[in-house]
Write a protein that holds these residues in place. Structure first.
Motif, short mmCIF file in Angstrom:
data_model
loop_
_atom_site.label_atom_id
_atom_site.label_comp_id
_atom_site.label_asym_id
_atom_site.label_seq_id
_atom_site.Cartn_x
_atom_site.Cartn_y
_atom_site.Cartn_z
N SER A 28 39.93 37.61 41.46
CA SER A 28 38.95 36.79 40.96
C SER A 28 39.04 35.23 41.47
N THR A 58 37.37 31.05 41.11
CA THR A 58 36.46 30.16 40.36
C THR A 58 36.35 29.06 41.29
N ALA A 62 31.64 40.98 42.92
CA ALA A 62 30.67 40.80 41.78
C ALA A 62 30.91 39.61 41.18
N LEU A 63 29.85 38.89 40.77
CA LEU A 63 29.61 37.74 39.99
C LEU A 63 29.84 38.04 38.52
N THR A 64 30.81 37.23 37.89
CA THR A 64 31.15 37.61 36.56
C THR A 64 30.64 36.70 35.67
N ALA A 65 30.52 35.49 35.93
CA ALA A 65 30.13 34.38 34.95
C ALA A 65 29.61 33.10 35.88
N ASN A 108 22.50 33.98 32.75
CA ASN A 108 23.17 35.28 32.62
C ASN A 108 23.29 35.91 34.14
N VAL A 109 24.53 36.52 34.19
CA VAL A 109 24.71 36.86 35.71
C VAL A 109 23.60 37.96 36.11
N ASP A 110 23.13 38.61 35.03
CA ASP A 110 22.08 39.86 35.39
C ASP A 110 20.81 39.18 36.05
N THR A 149 32.52 32.10 38.49
CA THR A 149 33.67 33.06 38.49
C THR A 149 33.14 34.36 38.94
N TYR A 150 33.97 34.78 39.97
CA TYR A 150 33.52 35.94 40.90
C TYR A 150 34.22 36.88 41.28
N ARG A 151 34.46 37.94 41.84
CA ARG A 151 35.50 38.82 42.26
C ARG A 151 35.35 38.93 43.73
#
Length: 271
Positions: free
Chosen positions: A136, A138, A158-161, A173-175, A201-203
């Protein structure tokens, strides 16, 4: 060498009088300052066989750099040191078993050093090709009605936040956002604009590590291992091939490792 998160660190200090002679103190206190600036004071005991030698056991709870401060009175003495604690799952391209096997090590007595240089190897490889081990990240971006934002590290898994860097509240919203895995570009699905001081925040990393990256890591690990042991002979299968210093890394990376990494190398100017 860094300690594992959750491991017990044995802290050792020696109280000496002004003449430099070991001496029992009236009081002995050791303070450990954690990375978040909080402090703990583990119980201290004196070695029953050697006056003036003290120890304390501390169970690690937080990854990062810790400072240690010993203070004695009667006689007055002090001593300061540091130790590091690894994150719970330190990122390495090679497993410990693979690293040990490549270095032709049968014994496990050098595992601490192997793990250290294995971690350093991963950082060296990622200097050239970006994140390899998935983890992760940030980062903050100050956007003014932007069509898109480009994340610094790719490939993005993935984008998590996406939160407000000022309030911590959810900003998007990440969606509702689309992220390009290879370029790191983030855009609104509806085509809208992005604005505000935002914390993303993403992986990032690779779910499958190509053989050329693994091979490059093996060469770098072997080179660093032999170098730190004072071995000036050639590497297995070839010479040192260190004809030019590498920007930011000096002579830490053999050229043949760089050649293996070339097909996945980051474009110029990309960190």
């Amino acid at each position: 060498m860094p300690f594992d998160l959750g491991a017990t660190v044995r802290l050792v200090g020696e109280c000496r009088d002004p003449d430099g002679t070991l001496a029992s103190a009236v009081t002995a206190v050791v303070t450990v300052t954690l990375p978040d600036e909080t402090t703990v004071t583990p119980a201290v005991t004196e070695d029953p066989d050697t006056a003036g030698k003290y120890r304390a056991d501390y169970v690690t709870t937080t990854p990062g750099r810790h400072s240690v401060r010993w203070v004695w009175t009667g006689p007055a003495a002090a001593y300061t040191d540091v130790f590091d604690v690894q994150e719970e799952a330190p990122p390495t391209i090679l497993s410990l078993a693979d690293a040990r096997d490549h270095l032709n090590l049968v014994s496990t007595k050098d595992d601490g050093e192997v793990r250290f240089w294995n971690t350093a190897t991963t950082r060296a490889v990622e200097y050239f090709v970006g994140p390899v081990v998935a983890r992760s990240f940030t980062e903050e971006h100050h956007l003014r009605n932007a069509r898109a934002v480009v994340l610094h590290r790719t490939p993005v898994l993935a984008l998590t936040a996406v939160d407000s860097a000022l309030t911590g509240a959810v900003a998007y919203n990440v969606d509702s956002l689309h992220v390009d895995r290879d370029t790191g570009e983030v855009v609104a699905v509806t085509g809208g604009r992005l604005a505000g001081r935002l914390r993303f925040t993403y992986r990032a990393g690779r779910t499958i590590i190509p053989a050329n990256i693994t091979a490059g890591a093996r060469i770098i690990l072997e080179h660093l291992w032999l170098t730190q042991r004072g071995n000036r002979g050639g590497l297995a299968g070839g010479g040192q091939d260190l004809s030019e210093p590498i920007p930011g890394l000096g002579y830490a990376v053999p050229n043949r490792a760089i050649q293996l990494l070339e097909s996945d190398r980051l474009p110029p100017g990309v960190a």
